[in-house]
Design a protein around this motif. Structure first.
Motif, PDB file in Angstrom:
ATOM      1  N   LYS A 194       0.815  -1.213   0.000  1.00  0.00           N
ATOM      2  CA  LYS A 194       0.000   0.000   0.000  1.00  0.00           C
ATOM      3  C   LYS A 194       0.847   1.261   0.000  1.00  0.00           C
ATOM      4  CE  LYS A 194      -4.049  -2.052   2.243  1.00  0.00           C
ATOM      5  NZ  LYS A 194      -4.944  -2.032   3.429  1.00  0.00           N
ATOM      6  N   SER A 195       2.085   1.144   0.514  1.00  0.00           N
ATOM      7  CA  SER A 195       2.964   2.320   0.512  1.00  0.00           C
ATOM      8  C   SER A 195       3.370   2.687  -0.912  1.00  0.00           C
ATOM      9  CB  SER A 195       4.203   2.061   1.374  1.00  0.00           C
ATOM     10  OG  SER A 195       5.014   1.052   0.808  1.00  0.00           O
ATOM     11  N   LEU A 196       3.274   1.726  -1.830  1.00  0.00           N
ATOM     12  CA  LEU A 196       3.568   1.987  -3.239  1.00  0.00           C
ATOM     13  C   LEU A 196       2.349   2.541  -3.960  1.00  0.00           C
ATOM     14  CD1 LEU A 196       5.586  -1.268  -4.040  1.00  0.00           C
ATOM     15  CD2 LEU A 196       6.528   1.028  -3.787  1.00  0.00           C
ATOM     16  N   THR A 197       1.197   1.904  -3.785  1.00  0.00           N
ATOM     17  CA  THR A 197       0.002   2.335  -4.518  1.00  0.00           C
ATOM     18  C   THR A 197      -0.573   3.642  -3.982  1.00  0.00           C
ATOM     19  OG1 THR A 197      -1.327   0.835  -3.126  1.00  0.00           O
ATOM     20  CG2 THR A 197      -0.615   0.013  -5.278  1.00  0.00           C
ATOM     21  N   ARG A 198      -0.145   4.051  -2.779  1.00  0.00           N
ATOM     22  CA  ARG A 198      -0.588   5.358  -2.265  1.00  0.00           C
ATOM     23  C   ARG A 198       0.113   6.506  -3.003  1.00  0.00           C
ATOM     24  NH1 ARG A 198      -1.073   3.065   3.198  1.00  0.00           N
ATOM     25  NH2 ARG A 198       1.147   3.412   3.507  1.00  0.00           N
ATOM     26  N   LEU A 199       1.232   6.192  -3.657  1.00  0.00           N
ATOM     27  CA  LEU A 199       1.958   7.207  -4.406  1.00  0.00           C
ATOM     28  C   LEU A 199       1.226   7.507  -5.713  1.00  0.00           C
ATOM     29  CD1 LEU A 199       5.531   5.700  -3.976  1.00  0.00           C
ATOM     30  CD2 LEU A 199       4.620   7.685  -2.748  1.00  0.00           C
ATOM     31  N   LYS A 200       1.087   8.775  -6.042  1.00  0.00           N
ATOM     32  CA  LYS A 200       0.375   9.152  -7.262  1.00  0.00           C
ATOM     33  C   LYS A 200       1.039   8.540  -8.495  1.00  0.00           C
ATOM     34  CE  LYS A 200      -1.144  13.327  -7.369  1.00  0.00           C
ATOM     35  NZ  LYS A 200      -1.266  14.794  -7.479  1.00  0.00           N
ATOM     36  N   SER A 201       2.363   8.467  -8.486  1.00  0.00           N
ATOM     37  CA  SER A 201       3.087   7.968  -9.653  1.00  0.00           C
ATOM     38  C   SER A 201       2.893   6.466  -9.879  1.00  0.00           C
ATOM     39  CB  SER A 201       4.584   8.264  -9.508  1.00  0.00           C
ATOM     40  OG  SER A 201       5.096   7.664  -8.321  1.00  0.00           O
ATOM     41  N   LEU A 202       2.532   5.707  -8.841  1.00  0.00           N
ATOM     42  CA  LEU A 202       2.382   4.256  -8.966  1.00  0.00           C
ATOM     43  C   LEU A 202       0.972   3.780  -8.619  1.00  0.00           C
ATOM     44  CD1 LEU A 202       5.763   3.072  -7.380  1.00  0.00           C
ATOM     45  CD2 LEU A 202       5.218   3.306  -9.801  1.00  0.00           C
ATOM     46  N   ALA A 203       0.050   4.712  -8.493  1.00  0.00           N
ATOM     47  CA  ALA A 203      -1.323   4.349  -8.110  1.00  0.00           C
ATOM     48  C   ALA A 203      -2.011   3.475  -9.156  1.00  0.00           C
ATOM     49  CB  ALA A 203      -2.141   5.620  -7.869  1.00  0.00           C
ATOM     50  N   TRP A 204      -1.508   3.492 -10.374  1.00  0.00           N
ATOM     51  CA  TRP A 204      -2.107   2.714 -11.471  1.00  0.00           C
ATOM     52  C   TRP A 204      -1.747   1.228 -11.401  1.00  0.00           C
ATOM     53  CZ3 TRP A 204       1.700   0.262 -14.104  1.00  0.00           C
ATOM     54  CH2 TRP A 204       2.990   0.808 -14.005  1.00  0.00           C
ATOM     55  N   MET A 205      -0.777   0.861 -10.570  1.00  0.00           N
ATOM     56  CA  MET A 205      -0.354  -0.544 -10.511  1.00  0.00           C
ATOM     57  C   MET A 205      -1.476  -1.439  -9.995  1.00  0.00           C
ATOM     58  SD  MET A 205       3.615  -1.074  -9.437  1.00  0.00           S
ATOM     59  CE  MET A 205       3.396  -0.486  -7.788  1.00  0.00           C
ATOM     60  N   LYS A 206      -1.579  -2.624 -10.545  1.00  0.00           N
ATOM     61  CA  LYS A 206      -2.536  -3.610 -10.069  1.00  0.00           C
ATOM     62  C   LYS A 206      -2.052  -4.168  -8.732  1.00  0.00           C
ATOM     63  CE  LYS A 206      -3.978  -4.977 -14.721  1.00  0.00           C
ATOM     64  NZ  LYS A 206      -4.043  -6.095 -15.710  1.00  0.00           N
ATOM     65  N   PRO A 207      -2.964  -4.643  -7.891  1.00  0.00           N
ATOM     66  CA  PRO A 207      -2.564  -5.166  -6.576  1.00  0.00           C
ATOM     67  C   PRO A 207      -1.507  -6.259  -6.650  1.00  0.00           C
ATOM     68  CG  PRO A 207      -4.931  -4.882  -6.656  1.00  0.00           C
ATOM     69  CD  PRO A 207      -4.433  -4.614  -8.042  1.00  0.00           C
ATOM     70  N   GLY A 238       7.285   9.678  -4.438  1.00  0.00           N
ATOM     71  CA  GLY A 238       6.723   9.086  -5.650  1.00  0.00           C
ATOM     72  C   GLY A 238       7.694   9.038  -6.807  1.00  0.00           C
ATOM     73  N   GLU A 239       8.785   9.784  -6.727  1.00  0.00           N
ATOM     74  CA  GLU A 239       9.737   9.778  -7.838  1.00  0.00           C
ATOM     75  C   GLU A 239      10.600   8.522  -7.809  1.00  0.00           C
ATOM     76  OE1 GLU A 239      11.721  13.308  -9.318  1.00  0.00           O
ATOM     77  OE2 GLU A 239      10.762  14.461  -7.715  1.00  0.00           O
ATOM     78  N   VAL A 240      10.856   8.004  -9.003  1.00  0.00           N
ATOM     79  CA  VAL A 240      11.756   6.866  -9.178  1.00  0.00           C
ATOM     80  C   VAL A 240      13.104   7.437  -9.599  1.00  0.00           C
ATOM     81  CG1 VAL A 240      12.153   4.707 -10.424  1.00  0.00           C
ATOM     82  CG2 VAL A 240       9.815   5.417  -9.883  1.00  0.00           C
ATOM     83  N   PHE A 241      14.162   7.080  -8.907  1.00  0.00           N
ATOM     84  CA  PHE A 241      15.474   7.642  -9.226  1.00  0.00           C
ATOM     85  C   PHE A 241      16.544   6.549  -9.161  1.00  0.00           C
ATOM     86  CE2 PHE A 241      14.683   8.058  -4.762  1.00  0.00           C
ATOM     87  CZ  PHE A 241      15.889   7.988  -4.101  1.00  0.00           C
ATOM     88  N   GLY A 242      17.800   6.944  -9.399  1.00  0.00           N
ATOM     89  CA  GLY A 242      18.849   5.934  -9.553  1.00  0.00           C
ATOM     90  C   GLY A 242      18.731   5.235 -10.889  1.00  0.00           C
ATOM     91  N   LEU A 243      18.236   5.987 -11.904  1.00  0.00           N
ATOM     92  CA  LEU A 243      17.889   5.367 -13.185  1.00  0.00           C
ATOM     93  C   LEU A 243      19.089   5.016 -14.047  1.00  0.00           C
ATOM     94  CD1 LEU A 243      14.691   7.414 -14.115  1.00  0.00           C
ATOM     95  CD2 LEU A 243      14.879   5.209 -12.970  1.00  0.00           C
ATOM     96  N   SER A 244      20.289   5.401 -13.633  1.00  0.00           N
ATOM     97  CA  SER A 244      21.461   4.944 -14.381  1.00  0.00           C
ATOM     98  C   SER A 244      21.563   3.420 -14.342  1.00  0.00           C
ATOM     99  CB  SER A 244      22.744   5.573 -13.827  1.00  0.00           C
ATOM    100  OG  SER A 244      22.917   5.255 -12.457  1.00  0.00           O
ATOM    101  N   SER A 245      20.904   2.785 -13.357  1.00  0.00           N
ATOM    102  CA  SER A 245      20.916   1.322 -13.262  1.00  0.00           C
ATOM    103  C   SER A 245      20.098   0.669 -14.370  1.00  0.00           C
ATOM    104  CB  SER A 245      20.389   0.869 -11.900  1.00  0.00           C
ATOM    105  OG  SER A 245      19.067   1.317 -11.714  1.00  0.00           O
ATOM    106  N   LEU A 246      19.268   1.449 -15.089  1.00  0.00           N
ATOM    107  CA  LEU A 246      18.489   0.909 -16.195  1.00  0.00           C
ATOM    108  C   LEU A 246      19.251   0.962 -17.513  1.00  0.00           C
ATOM    109  CD1 LEU A 246      14.962   2.438 -15.433  1.00  0.00           C
ATOM    110  CD2 LEU A 246      15.902   0.229 -14.714  1.00  0.00           C
ATOM    111  N   LEU A 247      20.382   1.664 -17.522  1.00  0.00           N
ATOM    112  CA  LEU A 247      21.239   1.725 -18.695  1.00  0.00           C
ATOM    113  C   LEU A 247      22.250   0.585 -18.633  1.00  0.00           C
ATOM    114  CD1 LEU A 247      21.801   5.578 -18.694  1.00  0.00           C
ATOM    115  CD2 LEU A 247      20.518   4.299 -20.407  1.00  0.00           C
ATOM    116  N   PRO A 248      22.977   0.329 -19.742  1.00  0.00           N
ATOM    117  CA  PRO A 248      24.026  -0.700 -19.683  1.00  0.00           C
ATOM    118  C   PRO A 248      24.969  -0.440 -18.515  1.00  0.00           C
ATOM    119  CG  PRO A 248      23.676   0.000 -21.942  1.00  0.00           C
ATOM    120  CD  PRO A 248      22.848   0.919 -21.082  1.00  0.00           C
ATOM    121  N   PRO A 249      25.675  -1.472 -18.038  1.00  0.00           N
ATOM    122  CA  PRO A 249      26.480  -1.355 -16.812  1.00  0.00           C
ATOM    123  C   PRO A 249      27.254  -0.041 -16.720  1.00  0.00           C
ATOM    124  CG  PRO A 249      26.632  -3.568 -17.670  1.00  0.00           C
ATOM    125  CD  PRO A 249      25.812  -2.770 -18.670  1.00  0.00           C
ATOM    126  N   THR A 250      27.038   0.670 -15.631  1.00  0.00           N
ATOM    127  CA  THR A 250      27.662   1.973 -15.452  1.00  0.00           C
ATOM    128  C   THR A 250      27.823   2.250 -13.967  1.00  0.00           C
ATOM    129  OG1 THR A 250      27.486   4.323 -16.044  1.00  0.00           O
ATOM    130  CG2 THR A 250      25.444   3.193 -15.457  1.00  0.00           C
TER     131      THR A 250
END
Length: 235
Positions: free
Chosen positions: A10-23, A81-93
């Motif tokens: 619930k701590s995730l779905t309470r966030l506006k940015s992730l409220a769309w996620m299914k249970p 609600g912000e997702v950060f540390g997104l350099s981890s989604l790029l090739p190893p860096t």
């Protein structure tokens, strides 16, 4: 000192940015994530460490900083609600920025492959390849801009030449040959300086043998240029 605990979906779905996620998505993400409590001014991740986690700010405010020699550049603030540390989604860096708690924070920490596959439903490797050829270059420009703040022309130009050598260079017996033809005016625009000052600095680099001119072609000696960028500033 940081404390860890299990994450309530619930701590995730309470966030506006992730409220769309299914249970079921929220439950899977919560199962594989850890809730990290970070006190004010405490580090969330360090500049230069391997990018291996994605972070979701649950409560509080965090700040992203770039530490450049003795100067500290505030890149931006992160809100709930912000997702950060997104350099981890790029090739190893590695992390280009340092992240700290601006106020007491609670952060969800999860492996990038878990985040991508749970939230987006696609393999993380596929997303990484797409991001690398799309937003990867813009990310690189952001990092370069942050790196340039507070630096003199000498360091800015050295950094720009190293970046060009990485993207548009081929190995040469004397160093790395730039395959793209850039005028002094182009380089001046790239580093935010006058053409005259840029030319003077290029002449200094040539005398110091960190670059070599071959007609209209430019050869970079990356090892020497990198050492110049890392050298402590003169008094």
């Amino acid at each position: 000192m940081h404390s860890q605990s299990h994450l309530d979906p619930k701590s995730l779905t309470r966030l506006k940015s992730l409220a769309w996620m299914k249970p079921d998505q929220a439950a899977r993400l919560a199962t594989d994530a850890v809730a990290l409590k970070v006190p004010r001014d405490g580090p969330i991740f360090q500049q230069g460490e391997a990018s291996s986690r994605v972070y979701i700010l649950l409560t509080g405010v965090a700040k992203l900083c770039y530490v450049n020699r003795d100067q500290r550049v505030l890149v931006g603030l992160v809100g709930p609600g912000e997702v950060f540390g997104l350099s981890s989604l790029l090739p190893p860096t590695t992390r280009p920025f340092r992240c700290e708690a601006f106020t007491d924070c609670t952060v969800a920490v999860v492996k990038p492959e878990i985040f991508v596959e749970t939230v987006l439903g696609i393999p993380a490797e596929r997303l990484s390849l797409v991001l690398d050829v799309t937003v990867g270059r813009w990310w690189g420009m952001l990092v370069r801009y942050a790196n340039h703040v507070g630096l003199g022309l000498r360091e800015r130009l050295a950094g720009a030449l190293l970046d060009l050598a990485t993207k548009f260079g081929v190995r040469d017996s004397r160093g790395t040959l730039l395959t793209v033809k850039l005028t002094h005016a182009d380089l001046a625009d790239l580093v935010g300086a006058s053409r005259q000052r840029t030319t003077e600095q290029l002449n200094d680099f040539e005398r110091e043998q960190v670059i070599v001119r071959d007609g209209r072609r430019l050869i970079i000696v990356p090892e020497k240029l990198y050492a110049l960028v890392q050298a402590p500033p003169e008094d």
